[in-house]
Structure formats: C-alpha cells, structure tokens
Design an enzyme around this catalytic site. Sequence first.
Site, mmCIF file in Angstrom:
data_model
loop_
_atom_site.group_PDB
_atom_site.id
_atom_site.type_symbol
_atom_site.label_atom_id
_atom_site.label_comp_id
_atom_site.label_asym_id
_atom_site.label_seq_id
_atom_site.Cartn_x
_atom_site.Cartn_y
_atom_site.Cartn_z
ATOM 1 N N LYS A 115 0.808 -1.215 0.000
ATOM 2 C CA LYS A 115 0.000 0.000 0.000
ATOM 3 C C LYS A 115 0.845 1.272 0.000
ATOM 4 O O LYS A 115 0.468 2.284 -0.605
ATOM 5 C CB LYS A 115 -0.938 -0.005 1.205
ATOM 6 C CG LYS A 115 -2.118 -0.957 1.071
ATOM 7 C CD LYS A 115 -3.041 -0.844 2.267
ATOM 8 C CE LYS A 115 -4.362 -1.558 2.032
ATOM 9 N NZ LYS A 115 -4.208 -2.984 1.774
ATOM 10 N N ARG A 170 -6.828 -7.731 -10.155
ATOM 11 C CA ARG A 170 -7.586 -8.950 -10.474
ATOM 12 C C ARG A 170 -9.006 -8.552 -10.849
ATOM 13 O O ARG A 170 -9.355 -7.376 -10.829
ATOM 14 C CB ARG A 170 -7.624 -9.865 -9.249
ATOM 15 C CG ARG A 170 -8.160 -9.145 -8.001
ATOM 16 C CD ARG A 170 -8.415 -10.071 -6.855
ATOM 17 N NE ARG A 170 -8.643 -9.384 -5.599
ATOM 18 C CZ ARG A 170 -9.763 -8.799 -5.225
ATOM 19 N NH1 ARG A 170 -10.804 -8.782 -6.061
ATOM 20 N NH2 ARG A 170 -9.891 -8.215 -4.054
ATOM 21 N N GLU A 226 -2.379 6.852 7.894
ATOM 22 C CA GLU A 226 -3.072 7.656 6.894
ATOM 23 C C GLU A 226 -4.232 8.405 7.541
ATOM 24 O O GLU A 226 -4.808 7.941 8.534
ATOM 25 C CB GLU A 226 -3.591 6.717 5.790
ATOM 26 C CG GLU A 226 -4.082 7.375 4.535
ATOM 27 C CD GLU A 226 -4.399 6.325 3.474
ATOM 28 O OE1 GLU A 226 -3.643 6.200 2.503
ATOM 29 O OE2 GLU A 226 -5.411 5.600 3.636
#
Length: 455
Positions: free
Chosen positions: A116, A303, A200
């Site tokens: 991430k 995906r 974050e």
Amino acid sequence: MIESLLVANRGEIARRIIRTAKRLGIRAIAVHSEADAGLPFVTEADEAVCVGPANPAQSYRNVEAILAAAKSTGAQAIHPGYGFLSENADFARTVEASGLIWVGPRADAITAMGDKINARNLMAAAGVPVAPGTTDPAADLDAAVAAAAEIGYPVMVKAAAGGGGMGMGVATDETALRTEYDKVRSFAERMFGDGSVLIERYFPRVRHVEVQILGLADGRVVALGERECSVQRRNQKLVEESPSPAVSPELRERFLAAAVRAGEAVGYRNAGTVECLLVPRQRGFEEDGSGSEEFFFLEMNTRLQVEHPVTELVYGVDLVEEQLRVAAGLAPTFDPDALAPRGHAIELRINAEDPKRFLPGPGAIKTWVEPTGEGVRVDSGYIEGNTVTPFYDSLMAKLIVSGATRAEAIERAKAAVAAFELAGPKNNLPFFAELLENEEFLSGDYDTGIVSRMR
C-alpha cells in the site's frame, strides 16, 4: 483465442469463468478440494482435478498441485479468479515460466500495487490524489506517533501488505494509536508475513467508490465506469451499484481519468480496479449528484473483482471474455472510444451468515430456488443439496439486478430478494430486505457507516 483454460478457484467465480469459457468454445478445467467435489463448478467443467484437502493452503493455494493439474490436463492458460493466488506475483511468474498464459496483469504490476505504501507513492507521482499519510513504513511506535501528530487525528493504521478490508484500525488519539499500532502490526506479521504499517488520515464520513479498468493488449488503458461500494460490514462489501448515485458527470470524468493514469503508471494489462475514498463536502448531495469535495486513491486490486457483474450489465460487456482476449493478445469486443453506460445495476452478496451480527453460519442447503425475471441475474456457487462448509468465504451467490433507472433496479431487487428461497445455512437475505426499504439507502445519500446505523 486460448483453447483450454484451467480455473484456479472455486465456487461462484469458478462457475462464472467456466460459463464464459464454454460459450467461447474453450475447454474449461476445474481444480477443487476434497470438500468441494460435489459443487456445480466441478461438474460443469469439461474436466476436473482434485488438488488436495479442504485446507486452502493444501489445495487452492497449493502452487505445485495446481501447476501439476495444468500439465496433466494440457491446459494452455490459468485464470486465478479473485482471492487465493489471484494477486500473488510469484504465482503469476511461475505460471508464465512454465510456458502457460497468465490471465491477469503482469507480475511486476501485482508487486507494485501489493504494497500500500509503494502504491500510494507511485500514484502520487502519477498525479493521482492520495490522502495525507506516510511515504515510508512507520518503523516503530515512536515513528507512528510522530506521523500521526503531523497528519492529524483521527488516523487509519493499515497493514501495508493487507487487503480485503483486513489489517486496519482507527485511532482518535495517541493512546488509541499505541494500541492499534501493536494490534495491526501483529496481525500483519501473522497474516501477511509483513509487519509494515502505514499511517493515513481517517475520514469519519466517507464513500467507497471504485473504477473498473482494463489494460488492453495494445497498451491502452480504458475505464469502464465506477461502482459504489459503501454498504459494508467490517470494511467488507455487501452491496455494490453502478453508476454511483454520488458521482456527478464532472466528478466521473475526474475519477475515470485518475484511474486511467493509475493503470498507465504501472503499464497495466488485463482487468483491475482502482479503489478510492470519496469525501463528501456536506451531509446532503445536490440533486444532480454533486456535492463531493475530493477523492483519494485507496488501493488497486490487480484482479477481477467480486462485483464485476454490475459493470458488465451497465456497459454490456463480458469482462471475463475481455480478460481472455487481452491474455491472448486480441483486441476487445467493444470500441474503447465509444464506451457508454446504460441504466443502473445493483449487486447483493448472498452470504451464509446471520443477518444481524453477520457471523458465519454454514450448513447443508435444504432449499435453493433462485429468482428469475427481467433484469435479474444470479451468479451462484451452490445448488440445493450442496453444503456450505466452514473452510472458505461465506459467499454463496451474487444477486444482480438491473433497470433503466436506479429506482427500477431497486424495485426489481426487492422482488428478487423476496422470491429467493433459501433454507439450511444462515443467510443475509433479511438484511437486504431491510436495506432496500431504508430511507438513507433509497436516497442515494449514504456512506460506509450505513450498516452500523441500521444495527
């Protein structure tokens, strides 16, 4: 076109991929665990190979067994579906090194987006908006505390290698941060083998909106609209709809452009999803759908998504077919310069879980009658007589409805939920009946806290 395809997955997504493969004249090969031997995806495949016991590590995540099955059946390509090995870059490399076609993005793109922090930094460099947060892992608790002080509370504490809503915690002050940091780091080490932690900004009221992208064989990246995914429990989705009732035409342009930039930044090929947080400016949205102030990149799923059918219905494409065409080096079935959405689609995830606390409730299926009618589609992994075991995800089926308008899609969803006859395992159909009468959901002005407010 590919001539034979091994589907390295199970349940509804394996069955759904097999359906498209057979329509295209591709020999479909299933792999399955001992526990899944009687499920529809196994019997509907042209050939099936048992790859191990119920434990996913010994079957659906067993790389050696899956590759041996591909070799013994003469498979030309492997489609990983979602979950299991679908975002495993080493598996993708191994598949290609074995001389097989990988139906998915390149391994380097999977690697780039799998972390991430690395993904955030790449997206920021590409001009994709990212929320205030750390550009390097918080190496220890002191670093996390310093980062949070600079970002400003509340903050989200995330496992850098996490996904699927797992490995996250919210801290509203330093005391909470100290607890959440240790909890998330420990969980990440145990689950992902990587204890790296990202700090974050946390937004108390936010919507979860994602964009479907497709990296074409000729190198172009196109966006097929957005999906609203804010109906969630434990950070995991229950309902998705397209288009989002919160996104205005102007905001949609910015969303799609940012998603295309994200794909181009990693040379993306095949199907993928750029997930974003949409922060509303105020409590109410304007009638034209505006009222959003900003959006931030959350992550890229390298995906096919569980919720891909709503995009298929709105855009009139078969995303699995497009995946196979990209993998084979073929052009898409649609004109990338003339993509246009039509109508509205909603997906409800029918899970084997109780409708109040959403705790798993597996069991033998005594009654299974799927709804039918105009604008109703069911992608299911089970039929009457099957057993939902505790070894895998609780998803039994996806009920997807479409209509000319959101209101029409909702009315069809209500009728379809009422008509779905399911007995045996616990199921969340009663929750959907409640949601589809909920004024907040009906208004379109809802956020990721809607389920908690209902409970």
